[in-house]
Design an enzyme around this catalytic site. Structure first.
Site, PDB file in Angstrom:
ATOM      1  N   HIS A 122      -0.089   4.341  -7.439  1.00  0.00           N
ATOM      2  CA  HIS A 122      -0.937   5.449  -7.728  1.00  0.00           C
ATOM      3  C   HIS A 122      -2.211   5.262  -8.738  1.00  0.00           C
ATOM      4  CE1 HIS A 122       2.300   8.331  -6.300  1.00  0.00           C
ATOM      5  NE2 HIS A 122       2.317   7.166  -5.392  1.00  0.00           N
ATOM      6  N   LEU A 170       0.833  -1.329  -0.072  1.00  0.00           N
ATOM      7  CA  LEU A 170       0.072   0.010  -0.061  1.00  0.00           C
ATOM      8  C   LEU A 170       0.833   1.132   0.148  1.00  0.00           C
ATOM      9  CD1 LEU A 170      -2.747  -0.776   2.585  1.00  0.00           C
ATOM     10  CD2 LEU A 170      -3.060  -0.745   0.306  1.00  0.00           C
ATOM     11  N   ASP A 171       0.477   2.303  -0.722  1.00  0.00           N
ATOM     12  CA  ASP A 171       1.270   3.475  -0.678  1.00  0.00           C
ATOM     13  C   ASP A 171       1.244   4.068   0.882  1.00  0.00           C
ATOM     14  OD1 ASP A 171       1.452   3.470  -3.410  1.00  0.00           O
ATOM     15  OD2 ASP A 171      -0.200   4.822  -3.791  1.00  0.00           O
ATOM     16  N   ARG A 172       2.335   4.878   0.968  1.00  0.00           N
ATOM     17  CA  ARG A 172       2.733   5.593   2.503  1.00  0.00           C
ATOM     18  C   ARG A 172       1.466   6.253   2.940  1.00  0.00           C
ATOM     19  NH1 ARG A 172       6.210  10.605   2.456  1.00  0.00           N
ATOM     20  NH2 ARG A 172       4.108  11.391   1.369  1.00  0.00           N
TER      21      ARG A 172
END
Length: 251
Positions: free
Chosen positions: A159, A59-61
């Site tokens: 993204h 998962l993105d930050r």
């Protein structure tokens, strides 16, 4: 983050996998700039096994919510194949600045990573990019234009949801990279990995795990019609720590 705080974020546990509720702002692994990250804390989630669990996906930050961990190499291989074969159903909740023109639909637009010396890197829709597909539907809207959207990414590009929704004229609340940076800078990204379903065991129904929306999304979601429910029961100790699926486990 300490051991107790991380364990409180544990949503599901069985012999093969864990699902935790990752907080926004915490990278899953170490970056070039250093700093805290989730992997450095995973040893607290061994629960008697000889090694710490490992990330089954990313998962993105700034994205919060359901994150799957494999508890040992055999489990990681099995989980990896499920993700690779597109058999994992991922549900994301997003709040956007505006509603898309269509209340539901599919964005089928390839994504490519582009870099500049002055601006760093970003993802962009590009015919030479990697195949990327996101299904979405509007769940609610607010009088000021905010929109609550459920997304099902059918691919797992970096993204992906952020770029695809921005391409519909619906950038995410708090997205300084693909929205209006000056407008969004004070806010936390309003994107959550809300639920995940994995057909992990051939003789059992798929495992579905749901996370409560993070506090920073509550006000915007409620403005769009979301009604908070009771927190889902944590699904712990359903399968033996040995991973055979036969006996209940205990901490």
């Amino acid at each position: 983050m300490n051991a107790a705080e991380l364990e409180q974020r544990l949503l599901y546990r069985d012999g093969l996998m864990l699902v935790i509720d990752k907080p926004a702002g915490l990278p899953v692994h170490a970056g070039p700039g250093g700093g805290d990250n989730l992997e450095r804390h995973l040893n607290w989630l061994r629960f008697g096994l000889p090694k710490a669990p490992s990330l089954a996906h990313r998962l993105d930050r700034d994205t919060s919510g359901c994150l799957v961990l494999g508890r040992h190499p055999k489990a990681l291989r099995k989980l990896g194949k499920l993700f690779q074969d597109g058999k994992v159903d991922k549900t994301y909740w997003a709040v956007t600045r505006h509603a898309p023109a269509q209340a539901e639909g599919r964005v089928d637009a390839p994504l490519k990573k582009l870099s500049t010396k002055s601006g760093g890197w970003h993802m962009a829709i590009d015919e030479d990019g990697q195949h990327a597909v996101t299904d979405y539907r509007v769940l609610g809207t607010a009088p000021d234009g905010l929109c609550w959207i459920e997304c099902h990414p059918r691919t797992g590009r970096t993204h992906q949801i952020r770029v695809h929704l921005a391409s519909l004229g619906a950038p995410l609340l708090g997205d300084t990279q693909y929205g209006d940076a000056a407008l969004e800078k004070p806010l936390v990204l309003h994107l959550q990995s809300h639920a995940i379903t994995l057909p992990l065991y051939p003789s059992r129904a798929p495992v579905t795990v749901t996370a409560e929306p993070p506090p920073h999304m509550h006000a915007a979601l409620q403005a769009c019609g979301w009604v908070p429910a009771s927190v889902p029961e944590r699904q712990l100790d359903r399968v033996a720590d040995g991973g055979d699926g036969q006996h209940p486990a205990r901490p």
